[in-house]
Design an enzyme around this catalytic site. Sequence first.
Site, mmCIF file in Angstrom:
data_model
loop_
_atom_site.group_PDB
_atom_site.id
_atom_site.type_symbol
_atom_site.label_atom_id
_atom_site.label_comp_id
_atom_site.label_asym_id
_atom_site.label_seq_id
_atom_site.Cartn_x
_atom_site.Cartn_y
_atom_site.Cartn_z
ATOM 1 N N THR A 61 -79.462 15.766 -14.813
ATOM 2 C CA THR A 61 -78.078 16.230 -14.907
ATOM 3 C C THR A 61 -78.017 17.557 -15.653
ATOM 4 O O THR A 61 -77.336 18.498 -15.226
ATOM 5 C CB THR A 61 -77.204 15.159 -15.602
ATOM 6 O OG1 THR A 61 -77.505 13.891 -15.022
ATOM 7 C CG2 THR A 61 -75.735 15.447 -15.430
ATOM 8 N N LYS A 90 -73.261 18.628 -39.383
ATOM 9 C CA LYS A 90 -72.563 18.803 -40.673
ATOM 10 C C LYS A 90 -71.268 18.004 -40.721
ATOM 11 O O LYS A 90 -70.527 18.073 -41.687
ATOM 12 C CB LYS A 90 -72.234 20.288 -40.885
ATOM 13 C CG LYS A 90 -73.429 21.209 -40.833
ATOM 14 C CD LYS A 90 -72.970 22.670 -40.860
ATOM 15 C CE LYS A 90 -74.011 23.587 -40.269
ATOM 16 N NZ LYS A 90 -73.456 24.885 -39.875
#
Length: 314
Positions: A61, A90
């Site tokens: 894909t 983060k």
Amino acid sequence: MKNSEIFFGKDILSLDQFDKRSIEKVFATAAKIKKTSTKKLLRTLTGKVAGLLFFEPSTRTFSSNSAGFKRLGGQTVEHQNPNVTSSTVKGETIEDTVRMMEQYCDLLVIRHPIKGTLEIAANASSVPVINAGDGIGEHPTQALLDMFTIWEKFKTLTNLKGLMVGDMLNGRTVHSLIRGLSMYPNNTIYLLSPKQLKLSREEFDLYTKRGINLIEIDSIDQIPSDCHFWYWTRVQKERFADKKEYERLKLSFILTKKLVSKKAGKDTLLMHPLPRVGEIETAVDSDPRAVYLTTEARNGMYVRMALFSLILKS
Ligand code: CP
């Protein structure tokens, strides 16, 4: 998206967005691209940029989207593992990541392990979003390429008899493909899986209410002899909490050369969305009916190129 003219600017999240007319439009566009460009560079999307965000691994894909967009003259920004390479690490939310990517890109292709996340991403995005697989939910572009492969062979998507084998519960390609084939009359699909991996009753009822004839079988002996296609799938290891159960179930049904000789018809397409992890004997690969490593995979690029063209060109 119940009208073939209105692909422009649209998200592709589910096969449920399509009708027969819009599917025909995708197929006609893919067939044209396939005919004019086996590996030639077209320049219809020069200047466009696609963002690829794959929160789960992928060979086909990812690569076919990336190659397809580039073959149309466009360029890509690629995060193959945003959990490591993007500010997701983060703590950035998917909404914020998408809002940033839309500043740089004309379209986003996203794969995510959690069902429903693509809808969240699409709602946050002002540019079109294509679902490249959302957990155990759907994989609409895989279903379109599978349907295109069947249509190329039989010139129809009606009156088909098919077999699907493997992980019906967790297999998103199966969920989208059944949705797609449900739009066409008189299709029958035999479903062969370990009892722990049958379609959820909710999904089974949803599909059968749409008119598709789903017949659950328990053994290889019950496979009918005259199917148009066999669609083998892998047991989805990444969806199992209990890895021992995965080990017990993973090779419940294996596509062997012997089985093909015994049960497949002379024109039965042997399909698999891949990757395979032992459930197809490599001896089957050279059978002319086996398309999983060739036509089926290659069609993925043409169908995705067709969608890019339809979504980005008015
Ligand atoms: N069929 C499919 O989705 O394969 P990948 O996981 O390699 O993209």
